[in-house]
Design a protein around this motif. Structure first.
Motif, PDB file in Angstrom:
ATOM      1  N   GLY A   1      58.156  44.462  41.690  1.00 34.16           N
ATOM      2  CA  GLY A   1      59.237  43.753  42.096  1.00 34.16           C
ATOM      3  C   GLY A   1      59.445  42.501  41.488  1.00 34.16           C
ATOM      4  O   GLY A   1      60.342  41.927  40.830  1.00 34.16           O
ATOM      5  N   ALA A   2      58.269  41.903  41.534  1.00 33.79           N
ATOM      6  CA  ALA A   2      58.260  40.370  40.809  1.00 33.79           C
ATOM      7  C   ALA A   2      58.357  40.549  39.306  1.00 33.79           C
ATOM      8  O   ALA A   2      59.139  39.615  38.729  1.00 33.79           O
ATOM      9  CB  ALA A   2      56.881  39.742  41.094  1.00 33.79           C
ATOM     10  N   THR A   3      57.946  41.701  38.763  1.00 30.38           N
ATOM     11  CA  THR A   3      58.128  41.643  37.413  1.00 30.38           C
ATOM     12  C   THR A   3      59.545  42.027  37.045  1.00 30.38           C
ATOM     13  O   THR A   3      60.060  41.462  35.834  1.00 30.38           O
ATOM     14  CB  THR A   3      57.244  42.655  36.715  1.00 30.38           C
ATOM     15  N   LEU A   4      60.166  42.714  37.941  1.00 27.90           N
ATOM     16  CA  LEU A   4      61.376  43.157  37.504  1.00 27.90           C
ATOM     17  C   LEU A   4      62.472  41.700  37.644  1.00 27.90           C
ATOM     18  O   LEU A   4      63.193  41.533  36.549  1.00 27.90           O
ATOM     19  CB  LEU A   4      61.961  44.259  38.508  1.00 27.90           C
ATOM     20  N   ALA A   5      62.223  40.920  38.787  1.00 26.28           N
ATOM     21  CA  ALA A   5      62.756  39.857  38.787  1.00 26.28           C
ATOM     22  C   ALA A   5      62.880  38.961  37.699  1.00 26.28           C
ATOM     23  O   ALA A   5      63.728  38.459  37.182  1.00 26.28           O
ATOM     24  CB  ALA A   5      62.434  39.374  40.263  1.00 26.28           C
ATOM     25  N   PHE A   6      61.532  38.703  37.210  1.00 29.23           N
ATOM     26  CA  PHE A   6      61.181  38.198  36.255  1.00 29.23           C
ATOM     27  C   PHE A   6      61.964  38.188  35.062  1.00 29.23           C
ATOM     28  O   PHE A   6      62.611  37.442  34.183  1.00 29.23           O
ATOM     29  CB  PHE A   6      59.696  38.043  35.969  1.00 29.23           C
ATOM     30  N   LEU A   7      61.811  39.669  34.531  1.00 31.94           N
ATOM     31  CA  LEU A   7      62.636  40.029  33.265  1.00 31.94           C
ATOM     32  C   LEU A   7      64.058  40.002  33.365  1.00 31.94           C
ATOM     33  O   LEU A   7      64.722  39.498  32.468  1.00 31.94           O
ATOM     34  CB  LEU A   7      62.074  41.676  33.068  1.00 31.94           C
TER      35      LEU A   7
END
Length: 226
Positions: free
Chosen positions: A89-95
């Motif tokens: 989830g953190a990676t998706l939000a970052f991207l």
């Protein structure tokens, strides 16, 4: 600086879940969720991690899902599921932030000295800054996920240090929830799980102190060179 925040947060989250369970009948719903997850067999933990990841990307508070993971899967699988889901989830939000907002924010804050200084610090000391902000709950988790996407920190650095430094908090919440669940179910204190929580808290305090010291040293060195 505030090593008591995470254990207090754990207590608050667990109490909130217990109160909500009585008021809204979440105990029955949790039981239904457990039955559904178990009916998926080996795909159950994967499904839960994906649900967790999507909820995180949508900035939905995931504390209830974190505590529920400890009750549904136990400590070991629960920590793995939450760790994977939170990192996803953190990676998706970052991207999402980097893909759609970075350019606009750069133009908007082109003359903002505070943002420029923060961006430069993250670019130079990305790993330390990500580590500290993940370990110390100063900024909201969901805000950090999108906020780092607006800086120059590398994706690999962000993902690795986010995953690594979210682990102590994940262990505290999941194992703590598992300990409370087992204690209530069995009518005794699961001392082994309590010991894991205490060790995780001690490691967290030591790592935070070390990370702050390294960041201060690097900042001092940068000022001397300047």
């Amino acid at each position: 600086r505030w090593p008591w925040l995470k254990p207090v947060g754990l207590i608050v989250a667990v109490v909130a879940v217990l109160v909500a369970a009585r008021v809204f009948g979440l105990g029955e719903r949790l039981g239904e969720l457990r039955v559904w997850i178990e009916s998926l067999g080996a795909w159950g933990p994967i499904a839960y991690a994906l649900i967790y990841g999507v909820a995180t990307a949508l900035a939905v508070p995931a504390s209830v899902l974190t505590v529920a993971a400890g009750a549904i899967f136990g400590s070991v699988v629960g920590v793995a599921v939450v760790s994977v889901g939170a990192t996803l989830g953190a990676t998706l939000a970052f991207l999402l932030a980097r893909s759609f907002a970075r350019g606009a924010v750069e133009r908007w804050l082109a003359d903002n000295e505070r943002f420029a200084k923060l961006d430069a610090m993250v670019e130079k000391h990305g790993a330390i800054v990500v580590a500290i902000t993940r370990l110390v709950p100063i900024f909201p988790f969901n805000l950090l996920n999108y906020g780092f996407g607006l800086t120059k920190v590398g994706l690999g650095t962000y993902v690795f240090w986010s995953w690594l430094c979210m682990l102590p908090g994940t262990v505290l919440y999941v194992v703590g929830a598992d300990a409370v669940t087992r204690g209530l179910a069995e009518g005794r204190v699961p001392w082994a799980l309590v010991g894991v929580v205490v060790v995780a808290l001690a490691i967290l305090a030591l790592v935070v102190r070390r990370a702050r010291r390294v960041l201060a040293q690097r900042e001092a060195a940068a000022e001397v060179k300047a």
